[in-house]
Motif scaffolding. Sequence first.
Motif, mmCIF file in Angstrom:
data_model
loop_
_atom_site.group_PDB
_atom_site.id
_atom_site.type_symbol
_atom_site.label_atom_id
_atom_site.label_comp_id
_atom_site.label_asym_id
_atom_site.label_seq_id
_atom_site.Cartn_x
_atom_site.Cartn_y
_atom_site.Cartn_z
ATOM 1 N N ARG A 12 0.842 -1.201 0.000
ATOM 2 C CA ARG A 12 0.000 0.000 0.000
ATOM 3 C C ARG A 12 0.872 1.244 0.000
ATOM 4 O O ARG A 12 2.060 1.175 0.324
ATOM 5 C CB ARG A 12 -0.919 0.006 1.222
ATOM 6 C CG ARG A 12 -0.164 -0.079 2.540
ATOM 7 C CD ARG A 12 -1.070 0.239 3.713
ATOM 8 N NE ARG A 12 -2.044 -0.803 3.972
ATOM 9 C CZ ARG A 12 -1.872 -1.792 4.852
ATOM 10 N NH1 ARG A 12 -0.728 -1.887 5.523
ATOM 11 N NH2 ARG A 12 -2.813 -2.685 5.061
ATOM 12 N N ALA A 13 0.293 2.367 -0.342
ATOM 13 C CA ALA A 13 1.045 3.625 -0.388
ATOM 14 C C ALA A 13 1.529 4.021 1.006
ATOM 15 O O ALA A 13 0.731 4.114 1.934
ATOM 16 C CB ALA A 13 0.166 4.730 -0.967
ATOM 17 N N CYS A 14 2.843 4.271 1.133
ATOM 18 C CA CYS A 14 3.390 4.632 2.445
ATOM 19 C C CYS A 14 4.690 5.423 2.313
ATOM 20 O O CYS A 14 5.674 5.108 2.995
ATOM 21 C CB CYS A 14 3.614 3.379 3.292
ATOM 22 S SG CYS A 14 4.776 2.188 2.575
ATOM 23 N N PRO A 15 4.735 6.464 1.458
ATOM 24 C CA PRO A 15 5.981 7.230 1.327
ATOM 25 C C PRO A 15 6.427 7.874 2.637
ATOM 26 O O PRO A 15 7.633 7.981 2.906
ATOM 27 C CB PRO A 15 5.660 8.275 0.258
ATOM 28 C CG PRO A 15 4.177 8.332 0.188
ATOM 29 C CD PRO A 15 3.684 6.974 0.549
ATOM 30 N N ALA A 53 9.561 4.714 -4.846
ATOM 31 C CA ALA A 53 10.916 4.883 -5.379
ATOM 32 C C ALA A 53 11.392 6.316 -5.186
ATOM 33 O O ALA A 53 12.562 6.563 -4.853
ATOM 34 C CB ALA A 53 10.949 4.502 -6.856
ATOM 35 N N ALA A 54 10.476 7.259 -5.372
ATOM 36 C CA ALA A 54 10.833 8.668 -5.150
ATOM 37 C C ALA A 54 11.159 8.913 -3.684
ATOM 38 O O ALA A 54 12.087 9.666 -3.352
ATOM 39 C CB ALA A 54 9.696 9.565 -5.617
ATOM 40 N N HIS A 57 14.573 7.547 -3.033
ATOM 41 C CA HIS A 57 15.589 8.421 -3.626
ATOM 42 C C HIS A 57 15.826 9.663 -2.767
ATOM 43 O O HIS A 57 16.940 10.204 -2.736
ATOM 44 C CB HIS A 57 15.164 8.827 -5.028
ATOM 45 C CG HIS A 57 16.223 9.569 -5.793
ATOM 46 N ND1 HIS A 57 17.399 8.974 -6.207
ATOM 47 C CD2 HIS A 57 16.285 10.864 -6.192
ATOM 48 C CE1 HIS A 57 18.141 9.872 -6.842
ATOM 49 N NE2 HIS A 57 17.494 11.027 -6.841
ATOM 50 N N ALA A 58 14.795 10.100 -2.044
ATOM 51 C CA ALA A 58 14.902 11.313 -1.222
ATOM 52 C C ALA A 58 15.560 11.065 0.125
ATOM 53 O O ALA A 58 15.859 12.027 0.846
ATOM 54 C CB ALA A 58 13.515 11.914 -1.020
ATOM 55 N N LEU A 59 15.793 9.814 0.476
ATOM 56 C CA LEU A 59 16.417 9.531 1.765
ATOM 57 C C LEU A 59 17.832 10.102 1.798
ATOM 58 O O LEU A 59 18.574 9.992 0.822
ATOM 59 C CB LEU A 59 16.471 8.019 2.021
ATOM 60 C CG LEU A 59 15.138 7.304 2.225
ATOM 61 C CD1 LEU A 59 15.369 5.803 2.368
ATOM 62 C CD2 LEU A 59 14.403 7.850 3.448
ATOM 63 N N PRO A 60 18.227 10.709 2.912
ATOM 64 C CA PRO A 60 19.593 11.245 3.002
ATOM 65 C C PRO A 60 20.638 10.143 2.858
ATOM 66 O O PRO A 60 20.423 9.010 3.287
ATOM 67 C CB PRO A 60 19.632 11.849 4.417
ATOM 68 C CG PRO A 60 18.207 12.069 4.786
ATOM 69 C CD PRO A 60 17.430 10.985 4.112
ATOM 70 N N GLU A 61 21.744 10.479 2.246
ATOM 71 C CA GLU A 61 22.831 9.521 2.093
ATOM 72 C C GLU A 61 23.457 9.222 3.463
ATOM 73 O O GLU A 61 23.616 10.115 4.298
ATOM 74 C CB GLU A 61 23.912 10.079 1.158
ATOM 75 C CG GLU A 61 23.452 10.251 -0.285
ATOM 76 C CD GLU A 61 23.369 8.925 -1.025
ATOM 77 O OE1 GLU A 61 23.864 7.913 -0.481
ATOM 78 O OE2 GLU A 61 22.810 8.902 -2.136
#
Length: 439
Positions: A12-15, A53-54, A57-61
Amino acid sequence: MRRICLTLPTNRACPDTIAAIGQEAAYATAHFDVEVHLLILDSSDPATFAAHAAAVHALPEDPRVSVHHLGEPEQRAFLSRVIARADVAKPELMLELMLPAAVSYGACTNRAFLFAAALGCESVHRRDSDSRYQLLDGEPVFPVHHELASLGKSAVDAAHGAVETALAPRHLHKRVSMVGGSFVGELSVDIGEIRALDPGAYHDVVSLWAPDDWTDEQKRELVDESFRGAGSETFTDDRATLTLVDPMRVDMCNIAFHGVHERVPLPPATDTIGSDYFLIHLVHDAALPGVLHNRDIVNYYTAERRTDAGFIAYQTRFVKFFLSMLYFNFIYERMAEAGEALLDADGRVRASAISEFARQSTALDQAGNVRRLDRVDAAYRRLGGRYAHFADLLAERRERFLDEARGDIEDFALLTEAWGSLIRAAGDAGAHLTARRPA
């Protein structure tokens, strides 16, 4: 440096949850000498997968956090390699048990266990997509704090610091196999409406997961504490206890395992809530030390459950849970009788004992489950409305549900017998896995 797997299975959607669990991974590396493999096993639709996926991708390195966001095609490819390498019986069925078309809470976590073995992780830390972290002074309260402070240590070493000890001295030489907390907020099972409409029907239904030989008083006590977690208690300060953890005090949205998950899988039943709680009972009954903490996670309901289709799907999983208890109550009773005899000379769970109990349970008379279905039918027709409509659907599917409940236990026995080979094969297949951040 320890390597751990922090995992989020989702369909399910969980950004927002992905962003939050990314914070928990960063907390782990900032406060402990660990390398974190953040594993998101994603069975959602293409648009939702892209949103996830977005978020990934936005997670800090973080140099000590590796992120793996895997859709079902990638999961299937990995599982196919592992199953082929393990050379197990019925490979096509084994793949179906690991990645079924229907929802399976046990199977999605079993996949995390195999991926963790492939990644060389010594522990698995599971969270859920329909939950979030509590806050203290505006900062998230992460369960991984207690998990990494105790998990995998000998109990005598884990007893230091802020951890209270309620463990018999004879268990102190064993390793801590599980660290868990509970949840606050909504009931873990979406049945609050039943309780509001008819408390009597609520009791009749919820008491169905008790063993048949329990007294009325025992059943009332079970109903009173079922699915409530820690209620409305909010976090103010840390409390943790080294003990043989009561399975009723922890939840699979807030759990971590060391060792035991590599010996025995979770039941892979489809469309059945509670199918992922087996190891919690096993750790307790085998007298393996655990830590119970109060960094409880906030449970909430997603909008999908409020739709007509969501209601039918969830009630199906709820009823199938009751049917599964005919078999699991038998298995739990045998496990409790066996106690530490469930362990080998090295203190590891004997998978053969579990598969034997599971196979024995399949010979049980289904009369108990017929009575369960009758009780649900009567309660739901009394409730009326959409519950009566579900009772009509249930009447059409009775024989199928009875057969599926028994078949699910047969599948669990088969998977348990193959599990050691699958774990070893997953370890050998790990070279194929690389972390990635989708562009």
